[in-house]
Design a protein around this motif. Structure first.
Motif, PDB file in Angstrom:
ATOM      1  N   PRO A  86       0.803  -1.222   0.000  1.00 62.85           N
ATOM      2  CA  PRO A  86       0.000   0.000   0.000  1.00 62.85           C
ATOM      3  C   PRO A  86       0.838   1.274   0.000  1.00 62.85           C
ATOM      4  N   ASP A  87       0.195   2.325  -0.414  1.00 61.30           N
ATOM      5  CA  ASP A  87       0.669   3.687  -0.309  1.00 61.30           C
ATOM      6  C   ASP A  87      -0.569   4.572  -0.402  1.00 61.30           C
ATOM      7  N   ILE A  88      -0.379   5.866  -0.349  1.00 59.43           N
ATOM      8  CA  ILE A  88      -1.504   6.795  -0.331  1.00 59.43           C
ATOM      9  C   ILE A  88      -1.656   7.441  -1.699  1.00 59.43           C
ATOM     10  N   HIS A  89      -2.894   7.450  -2.202  1.00 56.59           N
ATOM     11  CA  HIS A  89      -3.235   8.139  -3.450  1.00 56.59           C
ATOM     12  C   HIS A  89      -4.443   9.031  -3.160  1.00 56.59           C
ATOM     13  N   VAL A  90      -4.397  10.261  -3.640  1.00 56.99           N
ATOM     14  CA  VAL A  90      -5.534  11.174  -3.520  1.00 56.99           C
ATOM     15  C   VAL A  90      -5.917  11.614  -4.930  1.00 56.99           C
ATOM     16  N   LEU A  91      -7.157  11.325  -5.319  1.00 56.14           N
ATOM     17  CA  LEU A  91      -7.636  11.713  -6.645  1.00 56.14           C
ATOM     18  C   LEU A  91      -7.868  13.222  -6.668  1.00 56.14           C
ATOM     19  N   ILE A  92      -7.102  13.910  -7.506  1.00 58.95           N
ATOM     20  CA  ILE A  92      -7.213  15.363  -7.612  1.00 58.95           C
ATOM     21  C   ILE A  92      -8.063  15.761  -8.815  1.00 58.95           C
TER      22      ILE A  92
END
Length: 154
Positions: free
Chosen positions: A56-62
């Motif tokens: 896992p890692d962090i993704h933020v949909l912009i």
């Protein structure tokens, strides 16, 4: 056996985690630290940005549109929903240190903010106010999930 598709309009259980809520009104020091560990990734359409089973890692949909897909191998169903703008994807997996149990596929060209797992965990250790916000979001989501589940059973 092929997977059956099942699309839901709402959420799986609980609410998506919002970057607007988690990172709102950070201290200048926390904001600077967050900026230092965040990168922007431009992803073409029809690309799998997250694959089930990956670390896992962090993704933020912009910007853009993407599907979040969960495969249920017990009943051969694929559950799909649209990712929301500013949704944090990978928060629970990153905190738990578990591989992704979902896949994210872009439907249009997208921009994501990206934070590696080790950097995010160090950020939480260095900024207890953000760690407490994560705890509140996880607790809120767990409670809402329980209420949804209980209403389906009882």
């Amino acid at each position: 056996m092929a997977f059956q598709d099942f699309e839901i309009q709402g959420h799986f259980l609980g609410d998506p985690f919002s970057a607007e809520i988690l990172f709102r009104d950070l201290s200048p020091n926390a904001r600077q630290s967050l900026s230092a560990i965040t990168s922007i990734r431009r992803i073409p359409e029809q690309h799998r940005i997250i694959k089930e089973g990956r670390e896992p890692d962090i993704h933020v949909l912009i910007e853009g549109k993407a599907d979040i897909i969960i495969f249920n191998r017990l009943n051969d169903r694929k559950i799909r929903r649209k990712a929301q703008k500013n949704e944090i994807i990978g928060l629970t997996e990153t905190i738990a240190g578990q591989p992704f149990r979902l896949t994210v596929r872009t439907l249009t060209p997208c921009r994501f903010e990206f934070i590696e797992k080790a950097d995010f965990n160090r950020f939480l250790e260095d900024h207890p106010e953000v760690c407490f916000r994560v705890l509140k979001l996880l607790g809120w989501n767990l409670n809402k999930s329980f209420q949804t589940f209980a209403s389906m059973i009882f």
